[in-house]
Design a protein around this motif. Sequence first.
Motif, PDB file in Angstrom:
ATOM      1  N   VAL A  47       0.795  -1.147  -0.038  1.00  0.00           N
ATOM      2  CA  VAL A  47       0.022  -0.044  -0.178  1.00  0.00           C
ATOM      3  C   VAL A  47       0.638   1.363   0.010  1.00  0.00           C
ATOM      4  CG1 VAL A  47      -1.602   1.243   1.373  1.00  0.00           C
ATOM      5  CG2 VAL A  47      -2.100  -1.192   0.944  1.00  0.00           C
ATOM      6  N   HIS A  48       2.012   1.216   0.762  1.00  0.00           N
ATOM      7  CA  HIS A  48       2.847   2.464   0.966  1.00  0.00           C
ATOM      8  C   HIS A  48       3.568   2.660  -0.578  1.00  0.00           C
ATOM      9  CE1 HIS A  48       2.497   3.955   4.896  1.00  0.00           C
ATOM     10  NE2 HIS A  48       2.636   2.713   5.274  1.00  0.00           N
ATOM     11  N   PHE A  49       4.074   1.636  -1.154  1.00  0.00           N
ATOM     12  CA  PHE A  49       4.746   1.764  -2.285  1.00  0.00           C
ATOM     13  C   PHE A  49       3.852   1.904  -3.803  1.00  0.00           C
ATOM     14  CE2 PHE A  49       8.460  -0.601  -0.511  1.00  0.00           C
ATOM     15  CZ  PHE A  49       9.223   0.147  -0.485  1.00  0.00           C
ATOM     16  N   ALA A  50       2.476   1.633  -3.715  1.00  0.00           N
ATOM     17  CA  ALA A  50       1.718   1.730  -4.791  1.00  0.00           C
ATOM     18  C   ALA A  50       1.007   3.122  -4.568  1.00  0.00           C
ATOM     19  CB  ALA A  50       0.541   0.596  -4.642  1.00  0.00           C
ATOM     20  N   GLY A  51       1.129   3.715  -3.567  1.00  0.00           N
ATOM     21  CA  GLY A  51       0.595   5.208  -3.552  1.00  0.00           C
ATOM     22  C   GLY A  51      -0.776   5.154  -3.543  1.00  0.00           C
ATOM     23  N   ILE A  52      -1.359   4.217  -2.780  1.00  0.00           N
ATOM     24  CA  ILE A  52      -2.987   4.315  -2.860  1.00  0.00           C
ATOM     25  C   ILE A  52      -3.501   5.269  -1.771  1.00  0.00           C
ATOM     26  CG2 ILE A  52      -4.884   2.580  -2.257  1.00  0.00           C
ATOM     27  CD1 ILE A  52      -3.134   0.246  -3.225  1.00  0.00           C
ATOM     28  N   ALA A  53      -4.907   5.470  -1.990  1.00  0.00           N
ATOM     29  CA  ALA A  53      -5.180   6.352  -1.075  1.00  0.00           C
ATOM     30  C   ALA A  53      -4.964   6.325   0.466  1.00  0.00           C
ATOM     31  CB  ALA A  53      -6.738   6.092  -1.171  1.00  0.00           C
ATOM     32  N   THR A  54      -5.022   7.364   0.993  1.00  0.00           N
ATOM     33  CA  THR A  54      -4.946   7.371   2.522  1.00  0.00           C
ATOM     34  C   THR A  54      -5.590   6.586   3.324  1.00  0.00           C
ATOM     35  OG1 THR A  54      -4.368   9.850   2.151  1.00  0.00           O
ATOM     36  CG2 THR A  54      -4.447   9.104   4.354  1.00  0.00           C
ATOM     37  N   GLU A  55      -6.795   6.333   2.907  1.00  0.00           N
ATOM     38  CA  GLU A  55      -7.679   5.420   3.660  1.00  0.00           C
ATOM     39  C   GLU A  55      -7.110   4.102   3.863  1.00  0.00           C
ATOM     40  OE1 GLU A  55      -9.106   7.257   0.968  1.00  0.00           O
ATOM     41  OE2 GLU A  55      -9.751   8.844   2.258  1.00  0.00           O
ATOM     42  N   TRP A  56      -6.506   3.534   2.692  1.00  0.00           N
ATOM     43  CA  TRP A  56      -5.820   2.260   2.680  1.00  0.00           C
ATOM     44  C   TRP A  56      -4.685   2.189   3.714  1.00  0.00           C
ATOM     45  CZ3 TRP A  56      -8.318  -2.029   1.388  1.00  0.00           C
ATOM     46  CH2 TRP A  56      -9.370  -1.950   0.532  1.00  0.00           C
ATOM     47  N   LEU A  57      -3.992   3.345   3.518  1.00  0.00           N
ATOM     48  CA  LEU A  57      -2.673   3.591   4.375  1.00  0.00           C
ATOM     49  C   LEU A  57      -3.000   3.471   5.973  1.00  0.00           C
ATOM     50  CD1 LEU A  57      -0.676   6.007   2.648  1.00  0.00           C
ATOM     51  CD2 LEU A  57      -0.050   3.877   2.772  1.00  0.00           C
ATOM     52  N   LEU A  58      -4.068   4.032   6.172  1.00  0.00           N
ATOM     53  CA  LEU A  58      -4.869   4.155   7.670  1.00  0.00           C
ATOM     54  C   LEU A  58      -5.186   2.584   7.936  1.00  0.00           C
ATOM     55  CD1 LEU A  58      -6.469   7.590   7.746  1.00  0.00           C
ATOM     56  CD2 LEU A  58      -4.389   6.872   9.110  1.00  0.00           C
ATOM     57  N   LEU A  59      -6.046   1.938   7.240  1.00  0.00           N
ATOM     58  CA  LEU A  59      -6.451   0.650   7.582  1.00  0.00           C
ATOM     59  C   LEU A  59      -5.393  -0.169   7.883  1.00  0.00           C
ATOM     60  CD1 LEU A  59      -8.766  -1.461   7.686  1.00  0.00           C
ATOM     61  CD2 LEU A  59      -8.309  -1.801   5.133  1.00  0.00           C
ATOM     62  N   ALA A  60      -4.116  -0.352   6.767  1.00  0.00           N
ATOM     63  CA  ALA A  60      -3.110  -1.009   6.985  1.00  0.00           C
ATOM     64  C   ALA A  60      -2.522  -0.949   8.234  1.00  0.00           C
ATOM     65  CB  ALA A  60      -2.163  -1.023   5.869  1.00  0.00           C
ATOM     66  N   GLY A  61      -2.194   0.524   8.687  1.00  0.00           N
ATOM     67  CA  GLY A  61      -1.367   0.765   9.923  1.00  0.00           C
ATOM     68  C   GLY A  61      -2.344   0.459  11.124  1.00  0.00           C
ATOM     69  N   ASP A  62      -3.589   0.887  11.097  1.00  0.00           N
ATOM     70  CA  ASP A  62      -4.490   0.532  12.225  1.00  0.00           C
ATOM     71  C   ASP A  62      -4.627  -1.062  12.435  1.00  0.00           C
ATOM     72  OD1 ASP A  62      -4.638   3.052  12.650  1.00  0.00           O
ATOM     73  OD2 ASP A  62      -6.956   3.153  11.841  1.00  0.00           O
TER      74      ASP A  62
END
Length: 122
Positions: A47-62
């Motif tokens: 998700v971080h490398f793909a530059g996907i939307a911030t919502e996905w970054l938050l979901l992955a981190g959470d």
Amino acid sequence: MTLQHPADRGGAGRGKFERFAESVSTVTSSPAFFVFCLALVSFTVAVHFAGIATEWLLLAGDSMTAVTLLLLALLKNSELRAERAIQRKLDAIAAALLEAQEGEPGKAHENLRDVIRMEEEI
């Protein structure tokens, strides 16, 4: 809810949380859980490398944070139970040795027999 140490709660059997913690400990030590964690970490990196939307970054981190906190709580519970069980066994062995030096075996030897099987109860 009790605030006593897990090994000092006493009683004939283990409580619901102790049984749950033991079950989860068995699952988390399996290869399947390792693969799940590896997939979660890979998802986060992707998700971080793909530059996907911030919502996905938050979901992955959470998701990673939640799994980490739950495992930390279960690890601490397991550590406390094992630590206290070992200490109680050492105390029983010391008391039985002192009793044996003084003469006839008594209460300490009975206590030693009970403590040896403690890990089945805790």
